[in-house]
Write an enzyme that holds these catalytic residues in place. Structure first.
Site, PDB file in Angstrom:
ATOM      1  N   ASP A   1     101.420  29.133  51.677  1.00 29.44           N
ATOM      2  CA  ASP A   1     101.657  27.948  52.500  1.00 29.44           C
ATOM      3  C   ASP A   1     101.102  28.281  53.880  1.00 29.44           C
ATOM      4  O   ASP A   1     100.430  29.297  54.043  1.00 29.44           O
ATOM      5  CB  ASP A   1     103.138  27.541  52.482  1.00 29.44           C
TER       6      ASP A   1
ATOM      7  N   LYS B   1      99.642  21.620  50.361  1.00 33.89           N
ATOM      8  CA  LYS B   1      98.655  20.528  50.314  1.00 33.89           C
ATOM      9  C   LYS B   1      97.902  20.596  48.999  1.00 33.89           C
ATOM     10  O   LYS B   1      96.697  20.723  48.961  1.00 33.89           O
ATOM     11  CB  LYS B   1      97.670  20.693  51.478  1.00 33.89           C
TER      12      LYS B   1
ATOM     13  N   MET C   1     113.821  28.327  62.016  1.00 34.61           N
ATOM     14  CA  MET C   1     113.768  26.905  61.623  1.00 34.61           C
ATOM     15  C   MET C   1     114.770  26.076  62.425  1.00 34.61           C
ATOM     16  O   MET C   1     115.369  25.144  61.901  1.00 34.61           O
ATOM     17  CB  MET C   1     114.054  26.755  60.114  1.00 34.61           C
TER      18      MET C   1
HETATM   19  N1  SAH Z   1     110.321  34.737  55.776  1.00 36.23           N
HETATM   20  C1  SAH Z   1     110.018  34.408  57.141  1.00 36.23           C
HETATM   21  C2  SAH Z   1     110.839  33.254  57.645  1.00 36.23           C
HETATM   22  C3  SAH Z   1     110.619  31.967  56.866  1.00 36.23           C
HETATM   23  S1  SAH Z   1     111.453  30.604  57.572  1.00 36.23           S
HETATM   24  C4  SAH Z   1     110.193  35.664  58.009  1.00 36.23           C
HETATM   25  O1  SAH Z   1     110.732  36.686  57.539  1.00 36.23           O
HETATM   26  O2  SAH Z   1     109.748  35.665  59.151  1.00 36.23           O
HETATM   27  C5  SAH Z   1     110.228  29.961  58.652  1.00 36.23           C
HETATM   28  C6  SAH Z   1     110.632  30.199  60.089  1.00 36.23           C
HETATM   29  O3  SAH Z   1     110.320  31.523  60.486  1.00 36.23           O
HETATM   30  C7  SAH Z   1     109.946  29.339  61.102  1.00 36.23           C
HETATM   31  O4  SAH Z   1     110.501  28.037  61.165  1.00 36.23           O
HETATM   32  C8  SAH Z   1     110.208  30.124  62.365  1.00 36.23           C
HETATM   33  O5  SAH Z   1     111.547  29.969  62.779  1.00 36.23           O
HETATM   34  C9  SAH Z   1     110.054  31.540  61.867  1.00 36.23           C
HETATM   35  N2  SAH Z   1     108.712  32.118  62.094  1.00 36.23           N
HETATM   36  C10 SAH Z   1     107.936  32.715  61.183  1.00 36.23           C
HETATM   37  N3  SAH Z   1     106.809  33.206  61.744  1.00 36.23           N
HETATM   38  C11 SAH Z   1     106.889  32.908  63.058  1.00 36.23           C
HETATM   39  C12 SAH Z   1     106.046  33.161  64.195  1.00 36.23           C
HETATM   40  N4  SAH Z   1     104.889  33.821  64.088  1.00 36.23           N
HETATM   41  N5  SAH Z   1     106.461  32.718  65.402  1.00 36.23           N
HETATM   42  C13 SAH Z   1     107.617  32.066  65.544  1.00 36.23           C
HETATM   43  N6  SAH Z   1     108.451  31.786  64.511  1.00 36.23           N
HETATM   44  C14 SAH Z   1     108.101  32.213  63.290  1.00 36.23           C
END
Ligand code: SAH
Length: 250
Positions: A35, A57, A172
């Site tokens: 994604d 998509k 999120m």
């Molecule tokens: N598995 C992922 C999280 C998935 S949920 C992890 O471990 O990071 C998706 C959320 O992760 C986004 O809505 C945001 O809150 C956060 N996120 C992931 N990458 C990010 C980034 N580079 N900068 C800011 N927030 C990020």
């Protein structure tokens, strides 16, 4: 002959934070399901030879539902292919990795897990906000802000979170930030508690916004804060120094 599914974390963005194992399995993949969260740098560099499926998509328009993604993974693995399911951060933190592992186990598909650097810790860290610190916080709680805080029977225990003296990290959470801040304060958390929001962490267009529980919703609205962003609430945010250059090369 059965193939294999690799549940792979891409880290928070940028190739430098992709693990060696993640790079290796991406290079060897026959199929990659992704994604947008891994970010443009990683997605643009996916190998030519693999079949690439954009789960957000599919066929140019429709978003693949979770069960469709799982069906494709299983079907391709049963054809003997090496299938990579690429996720942002770590696959097991709000990434539905646990559900996918469950389905693959049920269907008898061999799986390899490739952990990733999670945004929950790395994104604040990269701007100089350690999620724990001997002086400021000896625990950290990571929660999803995706759930509607007004919903009855919410899985989130606001009372407990408001009373928690450790750091709160919210993923999120941009859309529900006003309700989250309000809930924490109405359950007794100090409205002066510092808050930082890091948008697009560790990417060239990263941006940091700070405030307090009382002010952050208004400031975020004014600055048009957008996902993906990590929200950090707690005294560790006091360690942030605006404009400090080069803590982590982007
Ligand atoms: N598995 C992922 C999280 C998935 S949920 C992890 O471990 O990071 C998706 C959320 O992760 C986004 O809505 C945001 O809150 C956060 N996120 C992931 N990458 C990010 C980034 N580079 N900068 C800011 N927030 C990020």
């Amino acid at each position: 002959m059965k193939g294999k599914v690799y549940l792979v974390g891409s880290g928070p963005g940028g190739k430098a934070l992709l693990t060696l194992r993640a790079q290796q399995v991406l290079e060897e993949a026959d199929v990659i399901l992704y994604d947008q969260l891994p970010g443009p740098e990683i997605l643009a560099g996916l190998p030519e030879r693999a079949e690439k499926i954009d789960c957000g998509k599919f066929g140019g328009q429709h978003t693949l539902e979770q069960d469709e993604i799982e069906e494709i993974m299983v079907a391709r693995a049963l054809e003997g292919k090496k299938v990579v399911r690429l996720k942002g951060g770590d696959p097991f933190l709000f990434g539905r990795g646990g559900e996918e592992l469950g389905v693959l186990r049920e269907r008898g598909i061999p799986v390899e897990l490739v952990p990733g650097i999670t945004s929950a810790i790395a994104v604040p860290g990269a701007v100089g906000i350690p999620v724990t610190h001997r002086k400021y916080a000896s625990s950290v709680t990571i929660l999803t802000g995706h759930e509607d805080p007004e919903k009855d029977g919410s899985a989130i225990d606001w009372e407990n979170l408001a009373g928690n003296r450790g750091t709160l990290v919210i993923l999120m959470g941009v859309r529900n930030l006003p309700a989250i801040a309000e809930n924490l304060v109405s359950h007794g958390k100090d409205p002066g508690t510092p808050v930082a929001i890091i948008e697009r962490g560790m990417r060239p267009d990263q941006r940091v916004t700070t405030g307090t529980l009382a002010t952050i919703a208004g400031i975020a609205r004014e600055r048009q804060v957008r996902p993906p962003a990590v929200i950090v609430i707690g005294d560790v945010v006091r360690l942030y120094r605006e404009g400090e250059p080069g803590l982590v090369p982007l």
